[in-house]
Design a protein around this motif. Structure first.
Motif, PDB file in Angstrom:
ATOM      1  N   TRP A 149       0.860  -1.067   0.128  1.00 51.85           N
ATOM      2  CA  TRP A 149       0.136   0.039   0.098  1.00 51.85           C
ATOM      3  C   TRP A 149       0.976   1.118  -0.031  1.00 51.85           C
ATOM      4  O   TRP A 149       1.929   1.530   0.875  1.00 51.85           O
ATOM      5  N   ASP A 150       0.687   2.102  -0.963  1.00 51.16           N
ATOM      6  CA  ASP A 150       1.709   3.244  -1.208  1.00 51.16           C
ATOM      7  C   ASP A 150       0.649   4.512  -0.864  1.00 51.16           C
ATOM      8  O   ASP A 150       1.448   5.572  -1.222  1.00 51.16           O
ATOM      9  N   GLY A 151      -0.470   4.437  -0.460  1.00 44.85           N
ATOM     10  CA  GLY A 151      -1.101   5.624  -0.174  1.00 44.85           C
ATOM     11  C   GLY A 151      -1.841   5.989  -1.246  1.00 44.85           C
ATOM     12  O   GLY A 151      -2.812   7.005  -1.090  1.00 44.85           O
ATOM     13  N   GLN A 152      -1.844   5.404  -2.293  1.00 46.00           N
ATOM     14  CA  GLN A 152      -2.405   5.858  -3.646  1.00 46.00           C
ATOM     15  C   GLN A 152      -3.733   5.111  -3.872  1.00 46.00           C
ATOM     16  O   GLN A 152      -3.880   4.196  -2.946  1.00 46.00           O
ATOM     17  N   ASP A 153      -4.545   5.095  -5.011  1.00 46.85           N
ATOM     18  CA  ASP A 153      -5.440   3.949  -4.979  1.00 46.85           C
ATOM     19  C   ASP A 153      -5.098   2.542  -5.088  1.00 46.85           C
ATOM     20  O   ASP A 153      -3.996   2.325  -6.043  1.00 46.85           O
ATOM     21  N   ALA A 154      -5.671   1.767  -4.458  1.00 46.87           N
ATOM     22  CA  ALA A 154      -5.265   0.350  -4.467  1.00 46.87           C
ATOM     23  C   ALA A 154      -6.166  -0.162  -5.560  1.00 46.87           C
ATOM     24  O   ALA A 154      -7.390  -0.202  -5.320  1.00 46.87           O
ATOM     25  N   GLY A 159      -7.407   5.844  -2.301  1.00 43.64           N
ATOM     26  CA  GLY A 159      -6.298   6.011  -1.132  1.00 43.64           C
ATOM     27  C   GLY A 159      -6.825   7.202  -0.521  1.00 43.64           C
ATOM     28  O   GLY A 159      -6.557   7.092   1.047  1.00 43.64           O
ATOM     29  N   ALA A 160      -7.329   8.305  -1.135  1.00 42.96           N
ATOM     30  CA  ALA A 160      -7.622   9.563  -0.310  1.00 42.96           C
ATOM     31  C   ALA A 160      -8.907   9.117   0.836  1.00 42.96           C
ATOM     32  O   ALA A 160      -8.763   9.727   1.923  1.00 42.96           O
ATOM     33  N   GLU A 193     -15.729   0.447  -7.117  1.00 43.71           N
ATOM     34  CA  GLU A 193     -15.312   1.334  -6.234  1.00 43.71           C
ATOM     35  C   GLU A 193     -15.757   0.920  -4.995  1.00 43.71           C
ATOM     36  O   GLU A 193     -17.060   1.144  -4.825  1.00 43.71           O
ATOM     37  N   VAL A 194     -14.605   0.748  -3.935  1.00 41.43           N
ATOM     38  CA  VAL A 194     -15.192   0.148  -2.698  1.00 41.43           C
ATOM     39  C   VAL A 194     -14.842   1.466  -1.732  1.00 41.43           C
ATOM     40  O   VAL A 194     -13.479   1.753  -1.648  1.00 41.43           O
ATOM     41  N   LEU A 195     -15.907   2.242  -1.240  1.00 38.50           N
ATOM     42  CA  LEU A 195     -15.517   3.427  -0.291  1.00 38.50           C
ATOM     43  C   LEU A 195     -15.956   3.164   0.814  1.00 38.50           C
ATOM     44  O   LEU A 195     -17.036   2.687   1.280  1.00 38.50           O
ATOM     45  N   PRO A 196     -15.309   3.837   2.159  1.00 39.18           N
ATOM     46  CA  PRO A 196     -16.041   3.645   3.599  1.00 39.18           C
ATOM     47  C   PRO A 196     -16.762   4.826   3.671  1.00 39.18           C
ATOM     48  O   PRO A 196     -16.707   5.821   3.471  1.00 39.18           O
ATOM     49  N   GLU A 197     -18.043   4.343   4.408  1.00 40.04           N
ATOM     50  CA  GLU A 197     -19.131   5.335   4.541  1.00 40.04           C
ATOM     51  C   GLU A 197     -19.009   5.671   6.133  1.00 40.04           C
ATOM     52  O   GLU A 197     -19.330   6.643   6.579  1.00 40.04           O
ATOM     53  N   SER A 198     -18.586   4.594   6.835  1.00 38.13           N
ATOM     54  CA  SER A 198     -18.335   4.666   8.509  1.00 38.13           C
ATOM     55  C   SER A 198     -17.347   3.614   8.875  1.00 38.13           C
ATOM     56  O   SER A 198     -17.183   2.782   7.983  1.00 38.13           O
TER      57      SER A 198
END
Length: 581
Positions: A351-356, A374-375, A435-440
């Motif tokens: 993991w380099d902090g960018q989009d995985a 990543g953001a 695209e998998v995003l955290p919501e909480s």
């Protein structure tokens, strides 16, 4: 050889010279092994100004023993002595030379020997208990599995790894014994949640038992709690009956602390137990039972260590009122922890902090693309740490801790299903892009695009706890409770986002084509639906797709009829798939 040992102790840097070794070899080639053993022992017995054994000499004697077969009484005694020294234990031979004793402050072993060096029996005496024959230790010595026997000694020694006088160690050991008895009492209570879907009693205990699936400690192995198992773990266990315990385990141990804590010296569960509204026993306060302040704390040692979000780590301390030491926690973005843990199992994930970006292969030559931005995952609230040890002071803490650990495991299982060692390349064209995003801390969203649609769709996944997973679909013309119920049931069955997205994609495609859809309580999809137009699939792929596709969503059905092969899709790249079909 004597010269070699002398230099080994006082001038270890000289020993590396090839000419030096060659000279020693030619000078002492005629010496017998018995003379060599005696020489090493004499060097070990000489005072060196400290109480610790000379490590180079121990290694030397260990190598000598491993080079020879143990075929005599003296050779067996020597081997037992060196294993005892390695573990910081004492050893001595009985006057009749028929029993070798391996001793520590809080326990000892009796190894009964025959004249030819064979082992007749092995007895273990823990503190305050009479010696009891140990079949497992006996078989290890009979089979001359000395390394495994030495590991057992280490486990026994670690049970008493508390600094201080023997009196303190005795009290700590007594507290651990009473804790174990109380946990066993709790495990026998009726479960508040009984899953009608589980036909396997052990799986039901693991997932729904108040203390999980509990195994009493014995012979250096602490009490073990199996508290979570995913569908993929169940499949592994089914495919390999000789495989050890899979899933998430916790060892119930005790460890030293900088401050003192009040620990029980008697049971805190009155008899007969009185239950509260949740079905748990009403515990007696520690001030009302025999207890003492000790420089120690009970511990749950997690195997393997569990990636936990910062909010979950805080909840651990709220339950136990004992904080996990900051030195034991190394905070990092949560996907990085997951990839690190999975990478230790053979993958190459960084993991380099960018989009995985990951590619997930599925049966029928289907490929999904999953991106973790990543953001979005770099936010402070979504950072986590690998937790290996959880301190606590009371048996009442354990059920609540296990529920929290199960909750985190469910989140981890879903996220791990999207992580593989495959990265995008110019060749493959994916069937579905997500695209998998955290919501909480306990929910995430999967944004995806259907090939026959001009708009994006979103699947919101909420993990209220390890048993309550719900999905909400936001797609043009597809907002309905029946669809949400269907997707939720699929997800609960397989605990895999790619498998769920595959089923959802095919169902939405059918709806777009105007095909009739089965009711939600019917099967997830038919075999034809799983295979689609591709008739060139191999027999293995067909069998695999059937196992995934024919999952019955009826609540009373067995939820694990081999329906979870793709939960960890990296199996397909480690040649595990053919073994599982």
């Amino acid at each position: 050889m004597y010269l070699y040992l002398k230099y080994l102790i006082f001038c270890p840097s000289v020993v590396g010279s090839k000419s030096f070794i060659s000279d020693l070899h030619s000078k002492y080639a005629e010496k017998t092994w018995n003379e060599t053993f005696k020489l090493v022992r004499r060097c070990m017995d000489k005072s060196r100004g400290d109480t610790k054994p000379c490590e180079p000499l121990i290694r030397c004697l260990k190598i000598l023993h491993e080079a020879l077969n143990v075929s005599s009484l003296s050779a067996m005694v020597s081997r037992l002595e060196i294993m005892a020294k390695q573990r910081g234990m004492g050893s001595h031979l009985s006057p009749t030379e028929t029993t070798c004793y391996l001793t520590a402050d809080m326990f000892y072993l009796e190894v009964l020997l025959l004249p030819g060096g064979e082992v007749e029996d092995v007895k273990l005496a823990q503190h305050g208990e009479a010696p009891v024959s140990s079949e497992s230790l006996l078989q290890l010595l009979k089979s001359k599995k000395f390394e495994e026997f030495s590991v057992k000694l280490k486990g026994l020694f670690s049970l008493y790894s508390i600094p201080g006088e023997n009196e303190t160690k005795i009290k700590v050991y007594t507290a651990l014994q009473f804790l174990g008895k109380d946990l066993q009492k709790i495990s026998h209570l009726p479960r508040l949640v009984k899953s009608l879907r589980e036909c396997n009693l052990q799986v039901d205990m693991i997932l729904n038992g108040r203390i999980g699936y509990l195994t009493a400690g014995s012979e250096g192995i602490p009490m073990t709690i199996q508290y979570y198992i995913s569908p993929s773990d169940i499949l592994l266990e089914m495919s390999d009956s000789e495989r050890g315990s899979v899933g998430q385990l916790a060892l119930v141990t005790v460890g030293p602390t900088d401050s003192t804590h009040k620990l029980q010296m008697a049971s805190v569960i009155p008899q007969p137990p009185q239950l509260d509204a949740q079905g748990l026993p009403l515990f007696s306060p520690l001030c009302e039972v025999l207890s003492e302040m000790m420089p120690a704390c009970f511990q749950l040692k997690l195997q393997p260590p569990l990636p936990m979000l910062s909010s979950f780590v805080e909840k651990l301390s709220q339950i136990t009122d004992v904080a996990i030491a900051d030195a034991d926690l190394q905070w990092a973005p949560f996907p990085q922890l997951m990839m690190t843990l999975l990478g230790e199992n053979g993958g190459n994930k960084t993991w380099d902090g960018q989009d995985a970006h990951f590619l997930v292969p599925l049966p029928g030559k289907e490929i999904h693309s999953y991106v973790l931005p990543g953001a979005a995952w770099e936010e402070a609230a979504l950072r986590g740490a690998l937790v290996s040890t959880i301190p606590f002071t009371h048996p009442a803490h354990v059920p609540a801790l296990l529920e929290l650990l199960r909750h985190q495991c469910a989140i981890n299982t879903l996220l791990a299903s999207c992580i593989t060692s495959l990265r995008p390349s110019p060749g493959p064209v994916c069937d579905l892009y997500c695209e998998v995003l955290p919501e909480s801390g306990s929910s995430l969203s999967v944004t995806f695009h259907l090939s026959d649609s001009d708009s994006l769709s979103v699947l919101l996944v909420n993990v209220a706890d390890s048993r309550k997973l719900t999905c909400s679909l936001f797609a043009v013309g597809s907002e309905s409770e029946s669809m949400d119920e269907y997707v939720s049931r699929v997800l609960k069955r397989c605990m895999s986002i790619p498998v769920t997205m595959r089923a959802l994609n095919r169902r939405l495609s059918k709806r777009t084509c105007g095909e009739a859809l089965p009711a939600c309580s019917a099967t997830i999809s038919t075999a034809d639906d799983a295979m689609g137009p591709d008739t060139t699939a191999t027999a293995a792929e067909s069998a695999f797709c059937l196992s995934v596709a024919e999952v019955n969503t009826n609540p009373t059905a067995n939820p694990y009829p081999c329906a979870s092969v793709c939960v960890y899709s990296h199996w397909m790249h480690n040649n595990h798939l053919p073994e599982l079909i």
